[in-house]
Motif scaffolding. Structure first.
Motif, PDB file in Angstrom:
ATOM      1  N   GLN B 342      -4.729   4.307   9.017  1.00 43.52           N
ATOM      2  CA  GLN B 342      -3.447   4.196   8.577  1.00 43.52           C
ATOM      3  C   GLN B 342      -2.971   2.870   8.465  1.00 43.52           C
ATOM      4  O   GLN B 342      -2.169   2.707   7.369  1.00 43.52           O
ATOM      5  CB  GLN B 342      -2.471   4.987   9.591  1.00 43.52           C
ATOM      6  CG  GLN B 342      -1.226   5.179   9.388  1.00 43.52           C
ATOM      7  CD  GLN B 342      -0.805   6.237   8.212  1.00 43.52           C
ATOM      8  OE1 GLN B 342      -1.593   6.900   8.071  1.00 43.52           O
ATOM      9  NE2 GLN B 342       0.114   5.783   7.402  1.00 43.52           N
ATOM     10  N   THR B 343      -3.454   1.935   9.025  1.00 46.67           N
ATOM     11  CA  THR B 343      -3.137   0.425   8.776  1.00 46.67           C
ATOM     12  C   THR B 343      -3.349   0.208   7.318  1.00 46.67           C
ATOM     13  O   THR B 343      -2.422  -0.596   6.793  1.00 46.67           O
ATOM     14  CB  THR B 343      -3.910  -0.408   9.623  1.00 46.67           C
ATOM     15  OG1 THR B 343      -5.230  -0.411   9.577  1.00 46.67           O
ATOM     16  CG2 THR B 343      -3.325  -0.199  11.156  1.00 46.67           C
ATOM     17  N   LEU B 344      -4.325   0.630   6.594  1.00 42.67           N
ATOM     18  CA  LEU B 344      -4.662   0.287   5.310  1.00 42.67           C
ATOM     19  C   LEU B 344      -3.553   1.068   4.440  1.00 42.67           C
ATOM     20  O   LEU B 344      -3.131   0.114   3.524  1.00 42.67           O
ATOM     21  CB  LEU B 344      -6.232   0.797   4.930  1.00 42.67           C
ATOM     22  CG  LEU B 344      -7.209   0.120   5.409  1.00 42.67           C
ATOM     23  CD1 LEU B 344      -8.345   0.656   4.733  1.00 42.67           C
ATOM     24  CD2 LEU B 344      -7.017  -1.463   5.037  1.00 42.67           C
ATOM     25  N   ASP B 346      -0.718   1.663   5.482  1.00 44.77           N
ATOM     26  CA  ASP B 346       0.690   0.871   5.599  1.00 44.77           C
ATOM     27  C   ASP B 346       0.571  -0.567   4.813  1.00 44.77           C
ATOM     28  O   ASP B 346       1.504  -1.078   4.087  1.00 44.77           O
ATOM     29  CB  ASP B 346       0.887   0.598   7.018  1.00 44.77           C
ATOM     30  CG  ASP B 346       1.311   1.940   7.900  1.00 44.77           C
ATOM     31  OD1 ASP B 346       1.667   2.816   7.056  1.00 44.77           O
ATOM     32  OD2 ASP B 346       1.277   1.865   9.176  1.00 44.77           O
ATOM     33  N   GLY B 347      -0.533  -1.237   4.903  1.00 47.07           N
ATOM     34  CA  GLY B 347      -0.701  -2.487   4.356  1.00 47.07           C
ATOM     35  C   GLY B 347      -0.316  -2.480   2.896  1.00 47.07           C
ATOM     36  O   GLY B 347       0.326  -3.098   2.154  1.00 47.07           O
ATOM     37  N   SER B 348      -0.881  -1.490   2.181  1.00 49.64           N
ATOM     38  CA  SER B 348      -0.532  -1.233   0.882  1.00 49.64           C
ATOM     39  C   SER B 348       0.774  -0.835   0.418  1.00 49.64           C
ATOM     40  O   SER B 348       1.305  -1.439  -0.431  1.00 49.64           O
ATOM     41  CB  SER B 348      -1.577  -0.042   0.211  1.00 49.64           C
ATOM     42  OG  SER B 348      -1.407   0.087  -1.220  1.00 49.64           O
ATOM     43  N   LEU B 349       1.455   0.064   1.022  1.00 49.54           N
ATOM     44  CA  LEU B 349       2.876   0.379   1.024  1.00 49.54           C
ATOM     45  C   LEU B 349       3.635  -0.514   1.097  1.00 49.54           C
ATOM     46  O   LEU B 349       4.573  -0.714   0.393  1.00 49.54           O
ATOM     47  CB  LEU B 349       3.094   1.803   1.865  1.00 49.54           C
ATOM     48  CG  LEU B 349       2.230   3.047   1.625  1.00 49.54           C
ATOM     49  CD1 LEU B 349       2.788   4.066   2.545  1.00 49.54           C
ATOM     50  CD2 LEU B 349       2.578   3.646   0.214  1.00 49.54           C
ATOM     51  N   ALA B 350       3.222  -1.231   2.247  1.00 41.59           N
ATOM     52  CA  ALA B 350       4.275  -2.434   2.421  1.00 41.59           C
ATOM     53  C   ALA B 350       4.356  -3.625   1.353  1.00 41.59           C
ATOM     54  O   ALA B 350       5.062  -4.275   1.377  1.00 41.59           O
ATOM     55  CB  ALA B 350       3.757  -3.309   3.991  1.00 41.59           C
ATOM     56  N   GLU B 357      -1.015   4.621  -6.300  1.00 44.38           N
ATOM     57  CA  GLU B 357      -1.667   3.307  -6.220  1.00 44.38           C
ATOM     58  C   GLU B 357      -2.512   3.146  -4.939  1.00 44.38           C
ATOM     59  O   GLU B 357      -3.466   2.712  -5.100  1.00 44.38           O
ATOM     60  CB  GLU B 357      -0.739   2.228  -6.643  1.00 44.38           C
ATOM     61  CG  GLU B 357      -0.190   2.181  -7.976  1.00 44.38           C
ATOM     62  CD  GLU B 357       0.894   1.235  -8.140  1.00 44.38           C
ATOM     63  OE1 GLU B 357       1.361   0.637  -9.270  1.00 44.38           O
ATOM     64  OE2 GLU B 357       1.778   0.922  -7.415  1.00 44.38           O
ATOM     65  N   THR B 358      -1.812   3.486  -3.905  1.00 43.81           N
ATOM     66  CA  THR B 358      -2.464   3.307  -2.752  1.00 43.81           C
ATOM     67  C   THR B 358      -3.707   4.214  -2.757  1.00 43.81           C
ATOM     68  O   THR B 358      -4.959   3.810  -2.129  1.00 43.81           O
ATOM     69  CB  THR B 358      -1.429   3.820  -1.573  1.00 43.81           C
ATOM     70  OG1 THR B 358      -0.358   2.723  -1.438  1.00 43.81           O
ATOM     71  CG2 THR B 358      -2.297   3.371  -0.262  1.00 43.81           C
ATOM     72  N   LYS B 361      -6.383   2.744  -5.347  1.00 46.72           N
ATOM     73  CA  LYS B 361      -6.950   1.458  -5.122  1.00 46.72           C
ATOM     74  C   LYS B 361      -7.286   0.984  -3.748  1.00 46.72           C
ATOM     75  O   LYS B 361      -8.242   0.179  -3.573  1.00 46.72           O
ATOM     76  CB  LYS B 361      -5.916   0.232  -5.669  1.00 46.72           C
ATOM     77  CG  LYS B 361      -5.571   0.495  -7.109  1.00 46.72           C
ATOM     78  CD  LYS B 361      -4.734  -0.806  -7.633  1.00 46.72           C
ATOM     79  CE  LYS B 361      -4.685  -0.560  -8.965  1.00 46.72           C
ATOM     80  NZ  LYS B 361      -3.863  -1.960  -9.689  1.00 46.72           N
ATOM     81  N   VAL B 362      -6.925   1.667  -2.667  1.00 41.33           N
ATOM     82  CA  VAL B 362      -7.396   1.514  -1.408  1.00 41.33           C
ATOM     83  C   VAL B 362      -7.910   2.490  -0.749  1.00 41.33           C
ATOM     84  O   VAL B 362      -9.073   2.408  -0.172  1.00 41.33           O
ATOM     85  CB  VAL B 362      -6.011   1.059  -0.542  1.00 41.33           C
ATOM     86  CG1 VAL B 362      -6.780   0.492   0.906  1.00 41.33           C
ATOM     87  CG2 VAL B 362      -5.548  -0.396  -1.181  1.00 41.33           C
ATOM     88  N   PRO B 365     -11.410   4.051  -2.837  1.00 42.83           N
ATOM     89  CA  PRO B 365     -12.592   3.265  -2.894  1.00 42.83           C
ATOM     90  C   PRO B 365     -13.156   3.019  -1.304  1.00 42.83           C
ATOM     91  O   PRO B 365     -14.299   3.296  -1.072  1.00 42.83           O
ATOM     92  CB  PRO B 365     -12.039   1.905  -3.187  1.00 42.83           C
ATOM     93  CG  PRO B 365     -10.962   2.015  -3.841  1.00 42.83           C
ATOM     94  CD  PRO B 365     -10.279   3.141  -3.340  1.00 42.83           C
ATOM     95  N   ALA B 366     -12.176   3.183  -0.362  1.00 45.89           N
ATOM     96  CA  ALA B 366     -12.895   2.941   1.150  1.00 45.89           C
ATOM     97  C   ALA B 366     -13.493   4.267   1.562  1.00 45.89           C
ATOM     98  O   ALA B 366     -14.436   4.148   2.337  1.00 45.89           O
ATOM     99  CB  ALA B 366     -11.655   2.746   1.943  1.00 45.89           C
ATOM    100  N   TYR B 461     -16.705   0.850   9.271  1.00 48.89           N
ATOM    101  CA  TYR B 461     -15.067   1.030  10.056  1.00 48.89           C
ATOM    102  C   TYR B 461     -15.442   0.595  11.466  1.00 48.89           C
ATOM    103  O   TYR B 461     -14.517  -0.002  12.146  1.00 48.89           O
ATOM    104  CB  TYR B 461     -14.510   2.111   9.562  1.00 48.89           C
ATOM    105  CG  TYR B 461     -13.822   2.218   8.323  1.00 48.89           C
ATOM    106  CD1 TYR B 461     -12.686   0.985   8.099  1.00 48.89           C
ATOM    107  CD2 TYR B 461     -13.872   2.878   7.402  1.00 48.89           C
ATOM    108  CE1 TYR B 461     -12.211   1.032   6.951  1.00 48.89           C
ATOM    109  CE2 TYR B 461     -13.504   2.876   6.358  1.00 48.89           C
ATOM    110  CZ  TYR B 461     -12.566   1.815   5.891  1.00 48.89           C
ATOM    111  OH  TYR B 461     -12.034   1.772   4.795  1.00 48.89           O
TER     112      TYR B 461
END
Lengths: 298, 462
Positions: B342-344, B346-350, B357-358, B361-362, B365-366, B461
């Motif tokens: 979830q932190t990824l 959050d990082g993108s949304l923030a 887009e999140t 792009k995040v 791919p992950a 991970y």
């Protein structure tokens, strides 16, 4: 502001007048200290507020996590939120860039203004808000991409650079500001997850400042870092305070004392006391604040 | 006693051994001042005695049950008069079935030659004897070994360690059983495949473009020379699998993204089980759905557009198979997408990224390696699927890439080769094994690749 200053904690308050004043029996605290809703001690307001927050309440389903808080966050100040676990300081922080939106059961009430514009206006563009109010999280959360792509992520999304050379400049500047350029310049293509925890957190800061926000929210940014990495991040906060408004949630009172101009003490969803940092730590006005900073609970 | 009854008796003995071991350890502990002076808890002493009692007895029982039939047969054959001695293996098995029919009463004794009747009596007697021996032996082993386990109980004995290590071996044996079964299947298929290549050339099988396994049953029969080129079958399989994946991957993946990123808890709680129900529908139901509903619909539609379409088309079978596979793709992708921290997000949304887009792009791919793993597993499911294609795709081995034509697959041909009365050493029957081996190899390779990708992803991970 002056009216709030004169208010003292109401000691002889009528018990049961509001359900929030009924304190659970297991709560360890001085008998006389009673929190009165919306009666924050100290100096919660400012003449030049960046954020103007009035009567803010946050609900998780039926639970009222933030109870009628009013606070100003001044332009270019570093304000620290402290308080025991579960007191609502992170929840309150996440209201400032609407990161609570992704939680279904979370509702926010009250007036939250950023430069006199309502943050929770239904017509408000969250993307634009978050571009202005950046955030750094508790656990370093770099994307599993290269260092370069991590920093370039925000500028690319917001179309801040038209040419590759512009983007290169933004990445370099951001990494420099985050004090990471010397360590990272030779391995910009390496994956970010291979860096140390402290480097990752500074990368996250670089990523946040790459889109030139006005405010940076930091949710316990050093809790996963060792003392040396913590010192570097704190140094960085001190440098950044010249150009950004910074709100930092921390569990470390030393850290609050070191980096912040003002400190706000939260307790069970109430904002108990806000004042200049040295005042909070040397001469707290509220008994709860004193109990907390002297380590009687927390 | 029948082996099943004997098994029950052994179980009772094991329970008795447990009880005796338990009480003995307690009574040994009493003079010392309580069970805390034992090295292990009384449970472990009981369990140790029970294991001593049960394991050797059950091994003896299993071995006896496995070999008694064969040994009795040999004894019966060996006792026949010399002139009755079977010359070949086939004759021997005919004779044996005759004998056992007489013994069981299915064939009245008057219809058989006297030596056979004699042999039948002998068979009955031997079976009786064998049962007796087995009963005595198993009970004796259980009692003796159990007694040994019981009498050796000492307060200083570390029964817990012994029980633990024995359990470890029992678990190992269970795991080994699965592996050995797989190995057994591989070997049996491999041997038949080698026999097949003794009859049909390697080159013809792998590169031949015509498949018509109709060979003559008898030497004097007039029939076409069979052709065993597997190319049309594999292209058919590939065509249908490709159509299935064209349906399953986009639909499955996008619904996984919707469920994991956009749907509210309530919608997810309803839609996800419904979607997974697709995997629970028996494939034969999909089969007649494809054959009776989808295939005619497609051929009518094509006809109205002026295109020539066969009534059994690769498109119908592949499309329905794709629907069946959707839950494989969506479920696995959903798990993988949810596993992205979830932190990824959050990082993108923030950073002001939108949800899509999140995702793009995040998260995607992950999650991509895991999603690829899921898709490859779905492909091996599609390749191995039989029932839908048997019912909807047809039997004609056309070498075509036109999805509106009827094609056939490897699995369909295996089914048709092995159903009905078959000779088990003709090229026709053996071809089924060769095809099975190829299919096994193909899905094995896909699975290995899929597992490899999934594993690589996991390391990223943790």
């Amino acid at each position: 502001m002056s009216t709030m200053n004169t208010l003292k904690p109401a000691v002889d308050k009528e018990v049961g007048a509001s359900r929030d004043t009924v304190v659970p029996a297991h709560e360890e605290r001085p008998e006389s200290a009673v929190i009165e809703e919306a009666k924050t001690v100290g100096k919660p307001f400012s003449d030049d507020p960046k954020f103007k927050l009035r009567n803010v309440e946050v609900f998780y389903g039926q639970d009222r996590a933030i109870k009628n808080i009013s606070l100003d966050i001044a332009r270019n100040e570093v304000i620290a939120f402290i308080g025991p676990s579960g007191c609502g300081k992170s929840t309150f922080l996440r209201c400032l860039n609407r990161m609570n939106d992704s939680i279904d059961i979370c509702r926010v009430r009250g007036s939250l203004l950023l430069d006199d514009q309502n943050i929770y206006d239904s017509k408000r563009d969250v993307v634009e808000l978050r571009a202005r109010v950046g955030m750094v999280f508790q656990k370093p959360n770099p994307f599993p991409k290269s260092i370069y792509d991590n920093v370039a992520y925000g500028p690319r999304i917001h179309g801040l650079a038209n040419r590759k050379s512009d983007l290169d400049d933004i990445v370099e500047n951001s990494l420099r500001k985050a004090g990471l350029w010397d360590e990272a310049k030779d391995r910009l293509d390496a994956t970010a997850t291979g860096m140390s925890g402290g480097q990752q957190q500074r990368l996250c800061i670089a990523r946040a400042i790459a889109i030139s926000p006005e405010v940076i929210l930091m949710d316990e940014p050093c809790s996963a870092l060792d003392p040396i990495a913590t010192a570097k991040v704190e140094e960085l906060i001190a440098e950044m305070s010249e150009s950004y408004t910074i709100v930092i949630v921390t569990h470390s009172m030393q850290q609050a004392a070191r980096v912040s101009h003002r400190t706000a003490y939260f307790h069970l969803g109430h904002l108990v006391e806000v004042n200049e940092t040295n005042k909070v730590f040397t001469a707290p006005e509220h008994e709860l604040t004193e109990s907390y900073i002297t380590g009687r609970f927390g | 006693m029948q082996p099943a009854n004997l098994f029950l008796v052994t179980i009772v003995l094991v329970l008795v051994a447990y009880g005796l071991g338990y009480t003995r350890s307690r009574s040994l502990a009493m003079p010392l001042g309580g069970i805390r002076h034992l090295k292990s808890l009384p449970f472990y002493y009981g369990a140790r005695a029970a294991l001593w009692c049960g394991i050797p007895a059950l091994i003896v029982l299993a071995l006896w049950a496995m070999f008694q039939g064969k040994v009795i047969q040999l004894l019966v054959i060996g006792s026949l008069p010399p002139e009755m001695m079977p010359a070949s293996e086939g004759e021997a098995s005919l004779l044996l079935s005759k004998i056992s029919n007489v013994a069981s009463g299915a064939l009245p004794p008057g219809f058989a030659e006297p030596p056979v009747v004699e042999a039948a009596e002998r068979l009955t007697a031997l079976r009786q004897q064998s049962r007796w021996y087995m009963t005595v032996l198993v009970v004796a082993v259980a009692v003796l070994a159990g007694f040994f386990g019981w009498v050796r109980i000492r307060p200083r004995l570390n029964a817990r360690a012994q029980v633990e290590s024995t359990l470890k071996w029992i678990f190992f044996a269970c795991a080994a059983l699965a592996v050995l079964t797989t190995a057994g299947i591989i070997f049996s298929v491999a041997f038949e495949t080698i026999r097949f290549f003794g009859k049909v050339s390697f080159f013809e099988f792998f590169f031949g473009t015509s498949w018509s396994p109709q060979t003559a049953l008898r030497a004097d029969q007039v029939a076409a020379e069979g052709a065993f080129g597997m190319v049309p079958l594999f292209t058919g399989t590939l065509l249908i699998s490709a159509i299935a994946m064209l349906v399953a991957v986009p639909v499955g993946l996008l619904s996984a993204i919707y469920l994991s990123e956009y749907a509210s808890k309530r919608v997810r709680g309803v839609v996800k089980p419904l979607l997974e129900m697709l995997a629970g529908i028996p494939t034969v139901v999909y089969g007649f759905f494809a054959a009776l509903t989808v295939a005619p619909f497609i051929s009518n539609l094509a006809a109205s557009l002026g295109i020539d379409a066969s009534s059994q088309s690769a498109l119908a079978a592949g499309g329905v198979m794709g629907i069946m596979i959707i839950p494989f793709v969506s479920s696995l992708s959903d798990d993988v997408i949810n596993a992205v921290p979830q932190t990824l997000r959050d990082g993108s949304l923030a950073l002001g990224a939108t949800q899509s887009e999140t995702m793009k792009k995040v998260i995607f791919p992950a999650a991509l390696p895991g999603i690829m793993g899921g898709i490859l597993l779905a492909v091996s499911r599609a390749i191995g699927e039989t029932m839908i294609v048997v019912m909807a795709a047809g039997l004609a081995a056309n070498l075509t890439a036109n999805p509106l034509e009827s094609v056939t697959t490897v699995t369909v041909q295996i089914v048709t080769l092995l159903t009905g009365d078959q000779e088990f050493d003709s090229a026709k029957t053996l071809a089924a094994f060769a095809l099975g081996a190829m299919l096994f190899l193909a899905t094995l390779i896909l699975n290995v690749i899929a597992l490899h990708i999934v594993r690589k992803y996991r390391e990223q991970y943790d």
